[in-house]
Design a protein around this motif. Structure first.
Motif, mmCIF file in Angstrom:
data_model
loop_
_atom_site.group_PDB
_atom_site.id
_atom_site.type_symbol
_atom_site.label_atom_id
_atom_site.label_comp_id
_atom_site.label_asym_id
_atom_site.label_seq_id
_atom_site.Cartn_x
_atom_site.Cartn_y
_atom_site.Cartn_z
ATOM 1 N N MET A 49 3.552 -0.269 -5.017
ATOM 2 C CA MET A 49 3.490 -0.386 -3.589
ATOM 3 C C MET A 49 4.676 -1.168 -3.033
ATOM 4 O O MET A 49 4.683 -1.527 -1.865
ATOM 5 C CB MET A 49 2.181 -1.032 -3.182
ATOM 6 N N ILE A 50 5.664 -1.399 -3.839
ATOM 7 C CA ILE A 50 6.871 -2.083 -3.371
ATOM 8 C C ILE A 50 7.545 -1.254 -2.276
ATOM 9 O O ILE A 50 8.081 -1.795 -1.320
ATOM 10 C CB ILE A 50 7.834 -2.365 -4.545
ATOM 11 N N TRP A 51 7.481 0.072 -2.401
ATOM 12 C CA TRP A 51 8.067 0.948 -1.379
ATOM 13 C C TRP A 51 7.482 0.660 -0.002
ATOM 14 O O TRP A 51 8.185 0.709 0.993
ATOM 15 C CB TRP A 51 7.861 2.422 -1.752
ATOM 16 N N LEU A 52 6.182 0.346 0.048
ATOM 17 C CA LEU A 52 5.543 0.084 1.333
ATOM 18 C C LEU A 52 6.071 -1.205 1.949
ATOM 19 O O LEU A 52 6.315 -1.272 3.147
ATOM 20 C CB LEU A 52 4.025 -0.002 1.169
ATOM 21 N N ARG A 53 6.267 -2.204 1.136
ATOM 22 C CA ARG A 53 6.806 -3.480 1.626
ATOM 23 C C ARG A 53 8.199 -3.289 2.221
ATOM 24 O O ARG A 53 8.557 -3.900 3.216
ATOM 25 C CB ARG A 53 6.825 -4.493 0.490
ATOM 26 N N ARG A 54 8.980 -2.409 1.621
ATOM 27 C CA ARG A 54 10.315 -2.118 2.153
ATOM 28 C C ARG A 54 10.248 -1.296 3.431
ATOM 29 O O ARG A 54 11.055 -1.472 4.335
ATOM 30 C CB ARG A 54 11.141 -1.385 1.098
ATOM 31 N N GLU A 55 9.277 -0.402 3.495
ATOM 32 C CA GLU A 55 9.144 0.486 4.655
ATOM 33 C C GLU A 55 8.525 -0.225 5.859
ATOM 34 O O GLU A 55 8.913 0.026 6.993
ATOM 35 C CB GLU A 55 8.270 1.684 4.270
ATOM 36 N N GLU A 56 7.560 -1.068 5.630
ATOM 37 C CA GLU A 56 6.850 -1.772 6.706
ATOM 38 C C GLU A 56 7.302 -3.224 6.745
ATOM 39 O O GLU A 56 6.802 -4.070 6.016
ATOM 40 C CB GLU A 56 5.330 -1.697 6.499
ATOM 41 N N ARG A 57 8.238 -3.531 7.619
ATOM 42 C CA ARG A 57 8.813 -4.880 7.693
ATOM 43 C C ARG A 57 7.770 -5.956 7.967
ATOM 44 O O ARG A 57 7.921 -7.095 7.557
ATOM 45 C CB ARG A 57 9.917 -4.913 8.741
ATOM 46 N N ALA A 58 6.687 -5.589 8.637
ATOM 47 C CA ALA A 58 5.636 -6.566 8.933
ATOM 48 C C ALA A 58 5.055 -7.169 7.654
ATOM 49 O O ALA A 58 4.653 -8.328 7.642
ATOM 50 C CB ALA A 58 4.531 -5.917 9.759
ATOM 51 N N ARG B 156 -5.179 3.754 10.818
ATOM 52 C CA ARG B 156 -5.127 4.707 9.722
ATOM 53 C C ARG B 156 -4.736 3.979 8.442
ATOM 54 O O ARG B 156 -3.876 3.108 8.457
ATOM 55 C CB ARG B 156 -4.061 5.746 10.052
ATOM 56 N N ILE B 157 -5.393 4.336 7.356
ATOM 57 C CA ILE B 157 -5.028 3.764 6.053
ATOM 58 C C ILE B 157 -3.674 4.341 5.674
ATOM 59 O O ILE B 157 -3.498 5.558 5.663
ATOM 60 C CB ILE B 157 -6.087 4.075 4.989
ATOM 61 N N ILE B 158 -2.712 3.461 5.393
ATOM 62 C CA ILE B 158 -1.418 3.988 4.970
ATOM 63 C C ILE B 158 -1.382 4.107 3.452
ATOM 64 O O ILE B 158 -1.064 5.157 2.976
ATOM 65 C CB ILE B 158 -0.214 3.280 5.607
ATOM 66 N N PRO B 159 -1.731 3.107 2.660
ATOM 67 C CA PRO B 159 -2.098 3.378 1.277
ATOM 68 C C PRO B 159 -3.326 2.547 0.934
ATOM 69 O O PRO B 159 -3.713 1.646 1.663
ATOM 70 C CB PRO B 159 -0.907 2.904 0.485
ATOM 71 N N ASP B 160 -3.896 2.884 -0.190
ATOM 72 C CA ASP B 160 -4.940 2.068 -0.786
ATOM 73 C C ASP B 160 -4.599 1.948 -2.262
ATOM 74 O O ASP B 160 -3.729 2.657 -2.767
ATOM 75 C CB ASP B 160 -6.323 2.716 -0.590
ATOM 76 N N THR B 161 -5.255 1.052 -2.956
ATOM 77 C CA THR B 161 -4.893 0.820 -4.357
ATOM 78 C C THR B 161 -5.160 2.038 -5.225
ATOM 79 O O THR B 161 -4.530 2.208 -6.259
ATOM 80 C CB THR B 161 -5.639 -0.400 -4.927
ATOM 81 N N ASN B 162 -6.071 2.911 -4.821
ATOM 82 C CA ASN B 162 -6.376 4.110 -5.612
ATOM 83 C C ASN B 162 -5.554 5.321 -5.184
ATOM 84 O O ASN B 162 -5.615 6.364 -5.811
ATOM 85 C CB ASN B 162 -7.868 4.444 -5.499
ATOM 86 N N LEU B 163 -4.808 5.177 -4.090
ATOM 87 C CA LEU B 163 -3.963 6.240 -3.541
ATOM 88 C C LEU B 163 -4.737 7.518 -3.230
ATOM 89 O O LEU B 163 -4.205 8.615 -3.311
ATOM 90 C CB LEU B 163 -2.783 6.533 -4.485
#
Length: 92
Positions: free
Chosen positions: A1-10, A60-67
């Motif tokens: 989920m590192i990609w999400l941290r890069r994509e969502e600056r918040a 909306r759920i953007i990801p969850d741990t189970n994808l």
């Protein structure tokens, strides 16, 4: 989920706002500019649900741990499986 941290600056630089929960749930918001993300973590071994005032929790759920729940609409009461984490992009 590192990609999400890069994509969502918040997630990386947003303000941290704790959210009151019960039991094994941990929840907080991260806010930056016009983005508000709600992170809900079920640290327990049993399914549960997270409830917040419906006006505060539409998104909306953007990801969850189970994808498996990406894109699922969220409003009011949200089921959270055992050991699951959700990242919810809230509508402002």
């Amino acid at each position: 989920m590192i990609w999400l941290r890069r994509e969502e600056r918040a997630l990386g630089i947003g303000d941290y706002i704790p959210v009151q929960t019960k039991g094994d749930l941990l929840a907080y918001r991260r806010e930056h500019n016009n983005t508000s993300l709600l992170i809900v973590l079920n640290l327990g071994d049993e399914d549960t649900s997270f409830t917040q005032a419906p006006a505060c929790m539409k998104g909306r759920i953007i990801p969850d741990t189970n994808l498996k729940r990406k894109g699922e609409l969220v409003h009011g009461r949200q089921p959270v499986k055992a050991n699951e984490g959700l990242v919810i992009k809230l509508q402002l």
